[in-house]
Design an enzyme around this catalytic site. Structure first.
Site, PDB file in Angstrom:
ATOM      1  N   ARG A  64     -10.869  -5.411 -17.165  1.00  0.00           N
ATOM      2  CA  ARG A  64      -9.488  -5.876 -17.132  1.00  0.00           C
ATOM      3  C   ARG A  64      -9.518  -7.366 -17.429  1.00  0.00           C
ATOM      4  NH1 ARG A  64      -8.175  -1.538 -17.703  1.00  0.00           N
ATOM      5  NH2 ARG A  64      -6.684  -0.221 -16.582  1.00  0.00           N
ATOM      6  N   HIS A 106      -6.905  -3.383 -26.324  1.00  0.00           N
ATOM      7  CA  HIS A 106      -7.081  -2.411 -25.237  1.00  0.00           C
ATOM      8  C   HIS A 106      -7.140  -0.985 -25.784  1.00  0.00           C
ATOM      9  CE1 HIS A 106      -6.329  -1.762 -20.664  1.00  0.00           C
ATOM     10  NE2 HIS A 106      -7.098  -0.826 -21.162  1.00  0.00           N
ATOM     11  N   GLU A 132      -1.633  -8.891 -21.957  1.00  0.00           N
ATOM     12  CA  GLU A 132      -1.856  -8.144 -23.193  1.00  0.00           C
ATOM     13  C   GLU A 132      -0.490  -7.902 -23.816  1.00  0.00           C
ATOM     14  OE1 GLU A 132      -5.809  -5.723 -21.661  1.00  0.00           O
ATOM     15  OE2 GLU A 132      -4.006  -4.553 -22.134  1.00  0.00           O
TER      16      GLU A 132
END
Lengths: 271, 282
Positions: free
Chosen positions: A189, A237, A218
């Site tokens: 993360r 991601h 993000e």
């Protein structure tokens, strides 16, 4: 839920009195307030195992691409300005190098299995030590102190989940412990890494490069320094983003929802 | 000066070894190449001058296998495409529809199972891939079993089954344009072609057409003909291609090991001893 949307907060829960289950895609649940959801009697599920292989593969992809300067190389190969390929343009060897895996859960272990085939020396740091057979199978050496791993690794790969303990696990101190020739790879993360410290470390050549599938936020703001650095690879991601895996994730989420609505035990429930 | 030269250590195909050079160096005993491919050298010509030749097979195999795997993973997971999305000034992207191909359980077809091809098989096995291979000769059963590789005597069989085709042959008259229109059409339309051997092993025109019309899904090339390609070449304009500047063995460690191996061969030649990795004209 896909990609942490919609945001689950008190207002939303109050407006949905008949909500029985929240099925979250992927394995991470750091974006969910489990206590809050539980107080509203809402059950939560995730898709814990199906993502592991693709995410481990993403870690390996980022490590290889960064080490061999693949993105930079592609840009050179296709740039209108390129006249020749310089003879002294070199990357870093992966085979035989030392990989330090921070977080040796299911994903971390799959990374180790892959890295072993590259004859890499594998160190790992984890809350608890793995069984001897598991360690021998991948040739991994336990580092009780993360410092030992950081000081010896050519590649540091983060595969922990995000908890209060792992928040900013990698900061200025940790980056300074790393070799100046080392690369950091993050598939966990964004918040596990102190981004300001990372920018500074890259700018001052405290470490060599970074490859990140996750950031905070993000996406990053478009003027963020990380976006402009030649020695940084960023992916949006996509750890679990393959057609086959997404298909299974959807199936699992649908199963959990059906079970939740029928009042049956929920597969992959998160308590 | 030429008369003093006893050994040449080549770096990136330079100097060019031709008749004039060989005639100007009557005391030349050995030419050591800083790589494993020898297609840029006229082996018969060099041998006719009584000069020995050596390459460096041991130093290059792992590094080149790593390059192959890097391209395999990068193309399967659309790395270059998504990196460009991540850093683009426009915030308008939807993560959900940039899906890659799952590598685990996919079938890798290795064309050319020499030292490098075998190291690729070792790595691919760890990624839980099914491995097929095509080679001039079949490998020993133990070697096949160690990587779970199945021999395809006919290249067609490999091309029809593979999700990813990796070309790892040396360039010879037999492998020149080994992958052409016919071979590309045998491949699955969802397949990816990866070339880490030599540009001339693939018919580039046929590849452009195949990529443009969806005959295959994508390609990743570490080698082209020529290198670099002319800036107006159609391959440079395609979306479904990754091209890298002959990364093959370009790491600091490999450069060191290559030089060590080359020097071993040079010293052996100068001392009249057998060369560890002599290359003879076939």
């Amino acid at each position: 839920m896909w990609y942490h949307r919609p945001a689950i907060n008190e207002e939303l829960l109050q407006s949905l009195p008949n909500l029985k289950v929240v099925a979250s895609s992927g394995v991470g649940i750091d974006h969910l307030d489990l206590k809050l959801l539980s107080s509203y009697g809402v059950k939560v599920s995730n898709t814990p195992f199906i993502v592991s292989t693709d995410t481990a593969d993403m870690g390996m992809t980022l490590m290889l691409a960064s080490a061999r300067r693949l993105v930079e190389g592609h840009e050179m190969a296709v740039s209108p300005d390129t006249e020749y390929f310089p003879a002294d343009w070199l990357g870093t060897e992966v085979s035989g190098a030392t990989l330090g895996i921070v977080g040796m859960g299911v994903i971390g272990y799959k990374v180790a299995e892959r890295a072993k085939a590259f004859e890499m020396k594998i160190l790992y740091h984890n809350r608890s030590q793995r069984k001897k057979e598991e360690e021998s199978a991948v040739g991994a050496v336990y580092c009780k102190k993360i410092d030992d791993l950081l000081q010896q690794s050519d590649f540091v790969l983060l595969a922990v989940n995000l908890t209060p303990q792992t928040h900013k696990l990698i900061g200025k101190r940790e980056l300074e412990l790393m070799k100046p020739t080392a690369t950091i790879i993050n598939i966990s993360r964004g918040l596990v890494v102190d981004h300001d410290a990372l920018v500074e470390a890259l700018q001052n050549k405290v470490i060599k490069a970074a490859a990140l599938d996750v950031t905070y936020p993000e996406p990053l703001p478009r003027d963020h320094p990380l976006l402009k650095m030649k020695n940084v690879i960023i992916t949006p991601h996509i750890g679990s983003a393959t057609k086959k895996t997404r298909w299974v994730m959807m199936e699992e989420m649908a199963e959990s929802i059906e079970a939740g609505l029928a009042g049956l035990p929920i597969p992959h429930e998160v308590l | 000066v030429g008369k003093k030269v006893q050994a040449i250590y080549m770096w990136w195909h330079k100097p060019v070894i031709n008749k004039e050079l060989l005639q100007s160096m009557p005391n030349l005993k050995v030419i050591a190449n800083s790589g494993v491919g020898m297609d840029h050298l006229d082996l018969k010509l060099i041998a006719s001058f009584g000069v020995k030749m050596a390459n460096v097979p041991h130093a290059v195999s792992s590094t080149t296998a790593d390059t192959g795997m890097a391209l395999l993973l990068a193309s399967a997971r659309r790395l270059v495409e998504v990196h460009n999305i991540s850093i683009s000034p426009s915030m308008d992207y939807s993560e959900a529809d940039v899906l890659g191909v799952r590598v685990a359980g996919a079938t890798l077809g290795i064309i050319g199972m020499g030292r490098i091809g075998y190291k690729i098989a070792l790595r691919a096995k760890a990624f839980e891939m099914n491995i097929l291979y095509h080679n001039r000769t079949r490998r020993k059963v133990e070697e096949e079993q160690a990587v779970g590789a199945t021999y395809c005597e006919k290249i067609d069989s490999l091309l029809q089954q593979a999700d990813i085709v990796m070309v790892v042959v040396s360039l010879t008259p037999q492998t020149h344009k080994l992958i052409g229109k016919r071979e590309l059409e045998l491949m699955k339309s969802t397949a990816i072609l990866i070339n880490i051997s030599r540009g001339a092993v693939v018919d580039q025109e046929a590849l452009v057409a195949a990529l443009q019309t969806g005959v295959i899904r994508a390609a990743a090339l570490d080698v082209t003909y020529p290198e670099p390609l002319p800036r107006d070449h159609p391959l440079l304009k395609l979306k479904n291609i990754i091209i890298t500047p002959h990364l093959g063995i370009k790491t600091e460690k490999a450069s060191y090991m290559i030089t060590e191996e080359a020097v071993e061969n040079i010293l052996a030649a100068l001392n009249g001893l057998p060369l560890p990795s002599e290359v003879l004209p076939s």
